[in-house]
Design a protein around this motif. Structure first.
Motif, short mmCIF file in Angstrom:
data_model
loop_
_atom_site.label_atom_id
_atom_site.label_comp_id
_atom_site.label_asym_id
_atom_site.label_seq_id
_atom_site.Cartn_x
_atom_site.Cartn_y
_atom_site.Cartn_z
N GLU A 95 0.83 -1.20 0.00
CA GLU A 95 0.00 0.00 0.00
C GLU A 95 0.87 1.25 0.00
O GLU A 95 0.54 2.25 -0.68
N SER A 96 1.97 1.21 0.74
CA SER A 96 2.87 2.36 0.77
C SER A 96 3.50 2.59 -0.60
O SER A 96 3.66 3.74 -1.04
N ILE A 97 3.86 1.50 -1.29
CA ILE A 97 4.42 1.63 -2.63
C ILE A 97 3.41 2.26 -3.58
O ILE A 97 3.71 3.19 -4.34
N ALA A 98 2.17 1.75 -3.53
CA ALA A 98 1.12 2.30 -4.40
C ALA A 98 0.84 3.76 -4.04
O ALA A 98 0.68 4.62 -4.93
N GLY A 99 0.80 4.07 -2.75
CA GLY A 99 0.57 5.45 -2.34
C GLY A 99 1.67 6.39 -2.79
O GLY A 99 1.40 7.51 -3.23
N ASP A 100 2.93 5.93 -2.69
CA ASP A 100 4.05 6.76 -3.14
C ASP A 100 3.99 6.99 -4.65
O ASP A 100 4.29 8.09 -5.14
N LEU A 101 3.62 5.95 -5.40
CA LEU A 101 3.51 6.10 -6.85
C LEU A 101 2.44 7.12 -7.22
O LEU A 101 2.66 8.01 -8.05
N VAL A 102 1.28 7.00 -6.59
CA VAL A 102 0.19 7.92 -6.90
C VAL A 102 0.56 9.34 -6.48
O VAL A 102 0.25 10.31 -7.19
N ALA A 103 1.24 9.49 -5.34
CA ALA A 103 1.68 10.82 -4.92
C ALA A 103 2.68 11.41 -5.91
O ALA A 103 2.64 12.62 -6.21
N SER A 104 3.57 10.57 -6.44
CA SER A 104 4.53 11.07 -7.44
C SER A 104 3.81 11.47 -8.72
O SER A 104 4.19 12.46 -9.37
N PHE A 105 2.74 10.73 -9.09
CA PHE A 105 1.96 11.13 -10.27
C PHE A 105 1.32 12.49 -10.05
O PHE A 105 1.28 13.32 -10.97
N ASP A 106 0.83 12.72 -8.86
CA ASP A 106 0.21 14.01 -8.55
C ASP A 106 1.23 15.14 -8.69
O ASP A 106 0.93 16.20 -9.26
N GLU A 107 2.44 14.92 -8.17
CA GLU A 107 3.48 15.94 -8.29
C GLU A 107 3.91 16.15 -9.74
O GLU A 107 4.12 17.29 -10.18
N ARG A 108 4.03 15.06 -10.49
CA ARG A 108 4.42 15.19 -11.90
C ARG A 108 3.35 15.92 -12.70
O ARG A 108 3.68 16.74 -13.58
N LEU A 109 2.08 15.65 -12.41
CA LEU A 109 1.02 16.35 -13.13
C LEU A 109 0.98 17.83 -12.75
O LEU A 109 0.68 18.67 -13.60
N SER A 110 1.28 18.15 -11.50
CA SER A 110 1.37 19.57 -11.13
C SER A 110 2.48 20.26 -11.90
O SER A 110 2.31 21.39 -12.39
N ALA A 111 3.62 19.58 -12.02
CA ALA A 111 4.71 20.15 -12.82
C ALA A 111 4.32 20.25 -14.29
O ALA A 111 4.68 21.22 -14.97
N LEU A 112 3.56 19.26 -14.79
CA LEU A 112 3.12 19.31 -16.18
C LEU A 112 2.16 20.48 -16.42
O LEU A 112 2.21 21.12 -17.48
N ILE A 113 1.31 20.75 -15.45
CA ILE A 113 0.40 21.88 -15.59
C ILE A 113 1.19 23.19 -15.67
O ILE A 113 0.92 24.05 -16.53
N ASP A 114 2.19 23.36 -14.79
CA ASP A 114 3.02 24.56 -14.84
C ASP A 114 3.77 24.66 -16.17
O ASP A 114 3.81 25.73 -16.80
N ALA A 115 4.35 23.53 -16.59
CA ALA A 115 5.08 23.55 -17.87
C ALA A 115 4.13 23.78 -19.04
O ALA A 115 4.47 24.49 -20.00
N GLY A 116 2.93 23.18 -18.97
CA GLY A 116 1.96 23.38 -20.05
C GLY A 116 1.49 24.81 -20.15
O GLY A 116 1.37 25.36 -21.26
N VAL A 117 1.23 25.44 -18.99
CA VAL A 117 0.82 26.85 -19.01
C VAL A 117 1.94 27.72 -19.57
O VAL A 117 1.69 28.64 -20.38
N ALA A 118 3.19 27.46 -19.17
CA ALA A 118 4.31 28.23 -19.70
C ALA A 118 4.46 28.02 -21.20
O ALA A 118 4.72 28.98 -21.96
N LYS A 119 4.30 26.78 -21.64
CA LYS A 119 4.43 26.50 -23.07
C LYS A 119 3.31 27.17 -23.86
O LYS A 119 3.55 27.71 -24.96
N ILE A 120 2.11 27.16 -23.33
CA ILE A 120 1.00 27.82 -24.02
C ILE A 120 1.24 29.32 -24.09
O ILE A 120 0.98 29.96 -25.12
N SER A 121 1.78 29.91 -23.01
CA SER A 121 2.10 31.34 -23.03
C SER A 121 3.15 31.65 -24.09
O SER A 121 3.05 32.64 -24.83
N LEU A 122 4.18 30.78 -24.18
CA LEU A 122 5.21 30.99 -25.21
C LEU A 122 4.61 30.84 -26.60
O LEU A 122 4.95 31.61 -27.52
#
Length: 370
Positions: free
Chosen positions: A277-304
């Motif tokens: 369960e800890s492994i699955a939770g860590d994976l899902v938490a990392s996905f959440d962080e990666r998607l947050s970074a993707l949103i920031d990168a996506g907004v920056a790319k759209i602005s560019l």
């Protein structure tokens, strides 16, 4: 002075009921009368099975007959319910002498994963998670769907209650070689918890592929992507985190605070569930962080991209403004304009317009505006 209100006599519940146990169904029904037709308990029973020495006894059983069997000859029974009503849970509570708080939680869905103990009874809640591809669902909120799987565990019985959760094939899992020295209701509870956590890890693997695909789309130069897909997946992953993260706390509480309920072997198996369960939770938490970074990168790319589009539009307007200005000069109605009377004036002005446009195009191209 206004008259004092009359003092009402205090009434007590059944004094013969053991301490810590809730009121009976009749007592609750008397306090909260219900109207409408009553649905028979049998309609919401998935199955009622009896296990003796690790083997399922053949035949069909009613809850009362199964309870009499295990009380007389040993073993334990497994009663599976789906979305029971208040009246149905009252009948179950009277038969198994369940605590009132257990009955309330069993009827009320949307519980957080938890483990609670009521003297000789343990109440455990596990959230189930199902994943569907975005292209196969009509509503984006159906990509990640969660259900609730509750377990009331006693000395010689386990009652499972599902709310919007697909029932795992626990019978098949029990018939496999579990390498358990003792078969008990908690062994079946471990099987259910292990099944749910295996689903967590399987879904996390599928989500990893989806997140990798979105990252490739966002970071590929000059590639078009839909940022709504990132928001949609992040929302669904947050729902999954809310479903599985509290389960780790519940498992730690069961292993450390209730050692008298589990033998050494079962504690080791529940620790394995906790690790997964800890492994699955860590994976899902990392996905959440990666998607947050993707949103920031996506907004920056759209602005560019928008800035690049605005520069290109500005360059096109600039190139069209030069010949428009020249044409406007020679469109003025002055009598004395010597160029209008030259033999090759028209061709010279066209050449100047073309040369001006080509010169501006070269300038904007050199400075990466086009």
């Amino acid at each position: 002075m206004p008259p004092k209100p009359p003092i009402r006599p205090v009434t007590f519940s059944n004094p013969l009921r053991p301490r810590g146990m809730g009121k009976s169904g009749a007592e609750r029904a008397g306090e909260h009368p219900r109207s409408g037709p009553q649905v028979p308990l049998e309609r919401n029973i998935d199955y009622c099975r009896v296990f003796h020495e690790g083997r399922r006894l053949p035949g069909s059983w009613t809850p009362s007959a199964a309870l009499e069997e295990v009380r007389a000859n040993g073993g334990f029974l497994w009663l599976g319910l789906h979305r029971p009503t208040d009246e149905q849970m009252d009948k179950v509570a009277d038969l198994f002498d369940l605590d009132e708080l257990v009955v309330e939680d069993a009827v009320t869905a949307r519980q957080r994963p938890k483990v609670e103990r009521y003297e000789e009874q343990t109440f455990m809640v596990v959230r189930s998670v199902t994943y569907s591809d975005a292209e196969s669902v009509q509503d984006s909120r159906q990509i990640i769907e969660t259900g609730e799987f509750q377990m009331v565990i006693g000395k010689d019985f386990i009652i499972t209650i599902r709310h919007g959760a697909s029932m795992p094939d626990l019978d098949r899992r029990l018939n496999e070689d579990l390498e358990l020295d003792t078969y008990s209701p908690f062994a079946l509870a471990w099987t259910a918890a292990d099944f749910m956590v295996e689903e967590y890890r399987r879904i996390a693997t599928q989500l990893s592929d989806e997140v990798d695909r979105l990252e490739e789309e966002v970071f590929t130069p000059r590639a078009r992507f839909d940022i709504e897909q990132i928001y949609m997946l992040k929302r669904e992953i947050l729902e999954m985190r809310h479903a599985i993260d509290p389960f780790a706390i519940a498992l730690r509480s069961l292993i450390s605070d209730h050692k008298d309920l589990l033998n050494k072997e079962l504690r080791s198996y529940f620790r394995d569930v906790l690790d997964n369960e800890s492994i699955a939770g860590d994976l899902v938490a990392s996905f959440d962080e990666r998607l947050s970074a993707l949103i920031d990168a996506g907004v920056a790319k759209i602005s560019l991209q928008q800035n690049s589009d605005m520069r290109a539009i500005s360059a096109i307007v600039g190139m069209s403004a030069a010949p428009t200005m020249i044409a406007g000069v020679y469109g003025m109605n002055f009598d004395n304009m010597p160029e209008l009377h030259t033999e090759y004036g028209y061709y010279i002005v066209l050449a100047i317009m073309v040369a001006t446009v080509l010169g501006l195009y070269w300038f904007f191209k050199r400075h990466n505006w086009l």
